[in-house]
Scaffold this motif. Structure first.
Motif, PDB file in Angstrom:
ATOM      1  N   VAL A   1       0.834  -1.203   0.000  1.00  0.00           N
ATOM      2  CA  VAL A   1       0.000   0.000   0.000  1.00  0.00           C
ATOM      3  C   VAL A   1       0.869   1.253   0.000  1.00  0.00           C
ATOM      4  CG1 VAL A   1      -1.823   1.272   1.194  1.00  0.00           C
ATOM      5  CG2 VAL A   1      -1.816  -1.226   1.260  1.00  0.00           C
ATOM      6  N   GLY A   2       0.599   2.155  -0.957  1.00  0.00           N
ATOM      7  CA  GLY A   2       1.205   3.477  -0.934  1.00  0.00           C
ATOM      8  C   GLY A   2       2.724   3.476  -0.916  1.00  0.00           C
ATOM      9  N   ILE A   3       3.278   4.300  -0.017  1.00  0.00           N
ATOM     10  CA  ILE A   3       4.723   4.512   0.045  1.00  0.00           C
ATOM     11  C   ILE A   3       5.478   3.240   0.412  1.00  0.00           C
ATOM     12  CG2 ILE A   3       4.832   5.179   2.486  1.00  0.00           C
ATOM     13  CD1 ILE A   3       6.658   7.021  -0.355  1.00  0.00           C
ATOM     14  N   SER A   4       4.829   2.291   1.086  1.00  0.00           N
ATOM     15  CA  SER A   4       5.517   1.064   1.487  1.00  0.00           C
ATOM     16  C   SER A   4       5.954   0.249   0.278  1.00  0.00           C
ATOM     17  CB  SER A   4       4.628   0.210   2.398  1.00  0.00           C
ATOM     18  OG  SER A   4       3.480  -0.238   1.710  1.00  0.00           O
ATOM     19  N   SER A   5       5.275   0.426  -0.858  1.00  0.00           N
ATOM     20  CA  SER A   5       5.679  -0.291  -2.073  1.00  0.00           C
ATOM     21  C   SER A   5       7.084   0.108  -2.486  1.00  0.00           C
ATOM     22  CB  SER A   5       4.690   0.009  -3.207  1.00  0.00           C
ATOM     23  OG  SER A   5       5.081  -0.629  -4.396  1.00  0.00           O
ATOM     24  N   GLY A   6       7.375   1.407  -2.468  1.00  0.00           N
ATOM     25  CA  GLY A   6       8.710   1.873  -2.799  1.00  0.00           C
ATOM     26  C   GLY A   6       9.746   1.439  -1.785  1.00  0.00           C
TER      27      GLY A   6
END
Length: 356
Positions: free
Chosen positions: A206-211
């Motif tokens: 989800v969101g920034i955790s993907s990066g």
């Protein structure tokens, strides 16, 4: 007498509460990962409780020599598969001493987009398919290939097995397990179309955790190839000619695309992506023009098109999504060397915030 491996594998918890934190950041090229370690007084599981640190930015191409201090802000913690125990890997982003994000800090702007109320409400999910090529250390030629020569043509290698088809599986499996140990949501691996080329998938995240997760997965892969004596390449077209390139296909969904009627939302999102095709392409990785030729399962770099189950399209929608009328779609344009902070946040910005 103790062997080197015995010392490397020492269990520190037998003797001390202190742990080792490996701080990881992205260097000046945008793809060169850097790291250094420090000792903490005890276990930490919250990045906000970790101390900020600094490094010499003049040695990473991120600051001038006369004012070289760059500050690391810890952002996410993962278990360390190399030192194990309570030791940790820490993904950081970089700031000036005055607290301004440095130009190569792409996480900062991504975090702003992902914290926007409209984006938070949509809970964007990402699944990134990271392709890469394993190279022989001294000649920078794919492993399993004759030095200076070529293997048989593509066909047998995709998801292939056997000593004449799958090269580097020990590295790939070691990486797979190390990522699971670290707490990365790695969802699978497979051999790719070009021999010596592999893929791992991170997500759904989800969101920034993907990066964060993809960057740490890349770091772990770099460390494992260091141990194995091979080189990992994220070049989008490592071998010219009739060979597949390397991408980072990005699968994407939102709360609206995952519920009933989601296919219509997907169509509108794809239309928005088409309007910003040039902007996305310019941010989707260096050298991508060598890969996006309209051949080898790609769309031409100057053409935007989408289709159901079409691997020659810019955007591919799966058969299941079409059948169920909801789900996700795949942006096939990002290169293997893309920055996941840039790509994921840009997709959310275009499709949710509707940036023209």
């Amino acid at each position: 007498m103790a062997l080197l491996t015995d010392l490397i594998n020492l269990n520190l918890s037998d003797r001390t509460e202190k742990v080792i934190a490996e701080y990881i950041w992205i260097g000046g090229s945008g793809m060169d990962l850097r790291s250094k370690a420090r000792t903490l007084s005890g276990p930490v599981d919250d990045p906000s409780k970790l101390p900020k640190w600094n490094y010499d930015g003049s040695s990473t191409g991120q600051a001038p020599g006369e004012d070289s201090e760059v500050i690391l802000y810890p952002q996410a913690i993962f278990k360390d598969p190399f030192r194990r125990g309570n030791n940790i890997l820490v993904i950081c982003d970089a700031y000036t001493p005055a607290g301004e994000p440095i130009p190569t800090n792409k996480r900062y702007n991504a975090a702003k987009i992902f914290s926007h109320p409209d984006v938070l409400a949509e809970e964007p999910w990402y699944g990134i398919e990271q392709e890469y090529t394993l190279l022989q250390k001294d000649v920078k030629w794919p492993i399993g290939w004759p030095k200076g020569g070529y293997p048989g043509p593509q066909g047998p290698y995709y998801c292939g097995i056997g000593a004449d088809k799958a090269f580097g599986r020990d590295v790939v499996d070691a990486h797979y397990k190390a990522c699971l140990y670290a707490g990365i949501n790695i969802s699978g691996i497979n051999g790719e179309v070009m021999p010596g080329q592999w893929e791992f998938q991170v997500g759904p995240s989800v969101g920034i955790s993907s990066g964060d997760e993809l960057w740490v997965a890349r770091y772990i892969l770099e460390r494992i190839t260091e141990i194995a004596g091979v080189v990992v390449s994220f070049d989008p077209k490592p071998i010219e000619g009739d060979w597949n390139g390397a991408g980072a296909h990005t699968n994407y969904s939102t709360k609206s695309t995952r519920k009933e009627g989601g296919f219509e939302v997907i169509k509108k999102a794809i239309e928005k992506l088409g309007h910003r095709h040039k902007e996305h392409i310019s941010a989707y990785g260096e050298g991508n023009e060598r890969r996006l030729t309209g051949k080898h399962e790609t769309a031409d770099i100057n053409t935007f098109k989408w289709g159901v189950a079409d691997r020659g399209a810019s955007i591919r929608v799966g058969r299941d999504t079409e059948k169920e009328g909801k789900g996700y779609f795949e942006d096939r344009r990002p290169a293997s060397n893309m920055d996941p902070y840039v790509v994921t946040s840009m997709i959310a910005e275009t499709t949710i915030l509707g940036k023209p």
